[in-house]
Design an enzyme around this catalytic site. Structure first.
Site, PDB file in Angstrom:
ATOM      1  N   ASP A 241      51.828   9.950 -43.718  1.00 23.73           N
ATOM      2  CA  ASP A 241      51.743   8.731 -42.915  1.00 23.73           C
ATOM      3  C   ASP A 241      53.171   8.220 -42.721  1.00 23.73           C
ATOM      4  O   ASP A 241      54.129   8.742 -43.291  1.00 23.73           O
ATOM      5  CB  ASP A 241      50.823   7.687 -43.559  1.00 23.73           C
ATOM      6  CG  ASP A 241      50.319   6.679 -42.519  1.00 23.73           C
ATOM      7  OD1 ASP A 241      50.893   6.618 -41.409  1.00 23.73           O
ATOM      8  OD2 ASP A 241      49.358   5.942 -42.799  1.00 23.73           O
TER       9      ASP A 241
HETATM   10  C1  BGC Z   1      49.285   4.133 -39.942  1.00 25.33           C
HETATM   11  C2  BGC Z   1      48.687   5.394 -39.371  1.00 25.33           C
HETATM   12  C3  BGC Z   1      49.293   5.684 -38.021  1.00 25.33           C
HETATM   13  C4  BGC Z   1      50.794   5.800 -38.180  1.00 25.33           C
HETATM   14  C5  BGC Z   1      51.531   6.177 -36.923  1.00 25.33           C
HETATM   15  C6  BGC Z   1      50.799   4.143 -39.901  1.00 25.33           C
HETATM   16  O1  BGC Z   1      51.340   2.920 -40.234  1.00 25.33           O
HETATM   17  O2  BGC Z   1      48.827   3.964 -41.271  1.00 25.33           O
HETATM   18  O3  BGC Z   1      47.290   5.255 -39.303  1.00 25.33           O
HETATM   19  O4  BGC Z   1      48.725   6.831 -37.462  1.00 25.33           O
HETATM   20  O5  BGC Z   1      51.279   4.559 -38.646  1.00 25.33           O
HETATM   21  O6  BGC Z   1      51.629   5.141 -36.033  1.00 25.33           O
END
Ligand code: BGC
Length: 709
Positions: A241
């Site tokens: 993530d």
């Molecule tokens: C979130 C993810 C997301 C990623 C990319 C993160 O902060 O937890 O779900 O896909 O950002 O934007």
């Protein structure tokens, strides 16, 4: 490939405004993927740099969070789950993929299949709710929709099963918080939707932010290697993530970025999202022998295999001049149908709904009646409020010839505490035959990092409902929100309550049709609605405890003064909130009524290799056509470890004309009664079971059966 080029494939960067720095990295082969670039001309320009100006010419993978629509916004995933209709989820994902791939986005970070039993957690909005089976089915349908029939199709967008794993169990519902899920609970409740995602062919997985039992997911080889690769045979790649590798330093799990890179790559995270610990440290770590070159080769193979399967090497560019595929009539029609099937009728006293012909004047009030941005919900980077159709607009446009509409918003937005205009709304109510009060949550109040400790309606919305109820006209409350809110009081004050998890672009026309009976509500709660926040976590498939509530307990106001310590019965409930939720899982009314009867199963005894056939009659006993979500639950009465009081195993939508009866049948392989037992083996344990079919998780007709060795 040189080592630098391999590490480059494992690096995902976020698009910068400034092309120059990106270009430099791309030309050196130091970027495998870019997220958040959605301008088709720039996408092609960046791709051209990778193909024509980097040594190996490996195409870039362009990613974006396309969660419930790209331009045409569908209901939030929690709403889609309320439809209990995988076709709705598949269609929504397909439309999103068609729109997003037209600008070059070939990878989305969805579906989110985190089991969510805590409405305080803002990300419950992005989930399919509390149930493992429902989430598995809806998640797989979304993957099918995003990825299409073949990854090779230019309209296919890689899905990403996230967040692996347990993220929804954040302590206290506070986002990013630690979780403490045992291995058995993980395997029985949290992992199955991800296993279903693997079976559906999800190309990618994303690790979650949380540490479970002290181990952050991005450094957890048990989930990434033992379970995902070895047990499930996953052949795609795993992305971290956003900065979750680097954040293992904050967790206190890694000493520094280098340590974080080492732990993540050794755990099995193939690609790093934006935090550059791989770029800056993997080479040294290999030199020092702390990371093997094989680990890097494996990661790069996983990534390149997907790039090849997508046909990116053959067709890296998109047609910048193609006719727009955004907001087509077909896309809007699908989004509207999704919003129709997602709405849940929670209360409907004396058939206040649908609005009948004697209603000549309607007062439309509340901050969500005409809030085009807010009704799109969380994760709508690309949806446009100018394209959103609100309930007020739709009521005027489609029903304005039938009824006079008086619009008095009373509150400017859902947190508005200014009560000065409530009198105007009450006045409108006094001059109308019926009141439609649109309340709820603005989009920003749910979603990532937007947890709440109090789930009552915000601002002066409850004051507004109280004032409207006093006006004495039939009061219909429509809630548009990102989570279940604690609306016991508002429900009591309203004649009808229609709940629409942020319904997206076409929410207005969908709700207008539902209110006027052109469509009939059929949604069911994908998550238990608590009466009070203190009941959380509250979910239908809990264990029974040694002292289950009898549901006749003495509650706070009935307790005598100086009551004896044990006089209240000593069972498991809250003195002030009782045991039951406001609305159980799987609950939702229709404009008609349904009757279940004649339940039969194919035998009284089965062995594990058998398939159980369940049949029953479902009758429409009311006056309008309607669709019922028939649900099948099972309880395994005795286990080597305690089993939940009920578990959803099947559901289906059945449409019936007034008076019509259909014989409905479910097939359930006995194998699906398996669970992770005392020896941590997945087995069907012989013994007695009860099976219910019914309209929600608390009602139904039942039959018992046995499973033998
Ligand atoms: C979130 C993810 C997301 C990623 C990319 C993160 O902060 O937890 O779900 O896909 O950002 O934007």
């Amino acid at each position: 490939m040189t080592l630098e080029e391999k590490i480059g494939q494992m690096n995902q960067i976020s698009s910068y405004g400034n092309l120059e720095e990106m270009s430099r990295l791309i030309k050196k082969g130091e970027v495998g993927s870019i997220l958040n670039e959605i301008d088709p001309v720039r996408v092609n320009a960046l791709q051209r740099l990778a193909i024509e100006e980097s040594r190996l010419g490996i195409p870039l993978l362009i990613a974006r969070d396309v969660i419930h629509g790209f331009k045409t916004i569908f209901p939030i995933p929690l709403g889609q789950a309320a439809s209990f209709n995988p076709q709705i989820a598949e269609d929504g994902a397909r439309v999103a993929a068609i729109e997003a791939t037209s600008v070059g986005v070939r990878w989305t970070f969805a579906p989110m299949i985190d089991i969510s039993r805590d409405a305080r957690w803002g990300r419950i909005a992005e989930s399919c709710g509390e149930d493992t089976y429902l989430t598995s089915v809806m998640g797989a349908a979304m993957i099918k929709g995003f990825q299409g029939d073949s990854l090779n199709d230019p309209t296919s967008m890689l899905a990403c099963a996230k967040h692996f794993v347990g993220y929804g169990a954040a302590e206290g519902g506070r986002d990013y918080n630690s979780t403490h899920i045992t291995e058995r609970e993980l395997r029985n409740v949290y992992l199955p939707p991800f296993e279903a995602a693997t079976k559906q062919g999800a190309a990618t997985f994303m690790t979650s932010f949380n540490d479970n039992d002290g181990i952050p997911s991005s450094g957890n080889p048990f989930i990434l290697k033992t379970v995902l690769r070895n047990e499930w045979g996953f052949k795609g790649f795993v992305v971290s993530d956003w900065a979750s590798i680097k954040e293992m330093v904050n967790h206190g799990f890694c000493a520094d970025d280098k340590d974080a890179a080492m732990k993540a790559v050794n755990a099995g995270v193939d690609m790093e999202m934006v935090s550059y610990t791989y770029m800056n440290n993997l080479k040294d770590l290999i030199k020092e022998g702390k990371v093997s070159e094989k680990a890097i080769d494996d990661a790069v193979r996983n990534i390149l295999r997907i790039k090849f399967r997508m046909g990116l090497f053959d067709k890296p560019y998109i047609n910048e001049k193609a006719t727009s595929v955004m907001y087509t009539p077909e896309n809007l029609a699908k989004a509207k149908e999704a919003a129709v099937q997602s709405a849940i009728l929670l209360k409907n006293d004396k058939n206040t709904l649908p609005i009948n012909a004697s209603v000549r004047t309607i007062a439309v009030v509340g901050p969500m009646a005409d809030a085009p941005y807010e009704q799109m919900g969380t994760w709508t980077f690309d949806g446009e409020k100018t394209k959103t159709q609100t309930p007020l607009q739709a009521l005027k446009q489609f029903y304005g010839d039938k009824v006079k509409i008086i619009y008095e918003p009373a509150l400017a937005f859902t947190r508005d505490k200014n009560t000065a205009n409530i009198a105007k709304a009450v006045n409108a109510a006094a001059n109308a035959d019926l009141v439609l009060a649109f309340v709820g949550e603005e989009a920003i109040l749910s979603g990532e990092a937007h947890s709440l400790a109090d789930l009552h309606l915000k601002g002066a919305q409850t004051t507004l409902i109280e004032a409207l109820a006093k006006a004495g006209k039939p009061l219909v409350t429509i809630v548009m929100a990102g989570r279940p809110l604690t609306i016991e009081k508002e429900t009591q004050l309203s004649n009808s309550v229609l709940y629409s998890f942020h319904p997206g672009t076409m929410g207005g026309p969908a709700i207008a049709d539902l209110l006027f009976g052109k469509s009939v509500p059929s949604g069911k709660t994908p998550v238990t609605f608590p009466k009070e926040v203190g009941q959380i976590p509250i979910y239908y498939n809990h264990n029974n405890t040694g002292r289950p509530a009898s549901r006749h307990e003495t509650l706070l106001d009935s307790i005598p003064v100086e009551a004896g310590q044990t006089s209240l019965g000593c069972t498991s409930f809250y003195l002030d909130a009782g045991f039951d939720p406001l609305f159980p899982f799987g609950y939702g009314l229709s404009y008609t009524t349904f009757q279940y009867s004649n339940l039969k199963i194919s035998s009284k005894e089965f062995v594990p290799k058998d398939e159980i056939t369940v049949t029953f009659d479902l009758k429409n006993t009311g006056n309008s056509e309607g669709t019922e979500v028939a649900q099948l639950y099972v309880r395994d009465k005795v286990g080597s470890v305690v089993r939940p009081v009920k578990e959803l195993k099947r559901f289906t939508r059945v449409t019936l004309k007034p008076g019509e009866t259909k014989n409905v049948s479910f097939k359930l392989p006995v194998e699906e009664l398996a669970f992770w037992n005392i020896d941590m083996n997945r087995v069907v344990e012989p013994g007695e079971f009860t099976l219910w079919v019914g309209t929600n998780s608390q009602e139904g007709i039942s039959v018992d059966f046995k499973v033998k060795d």
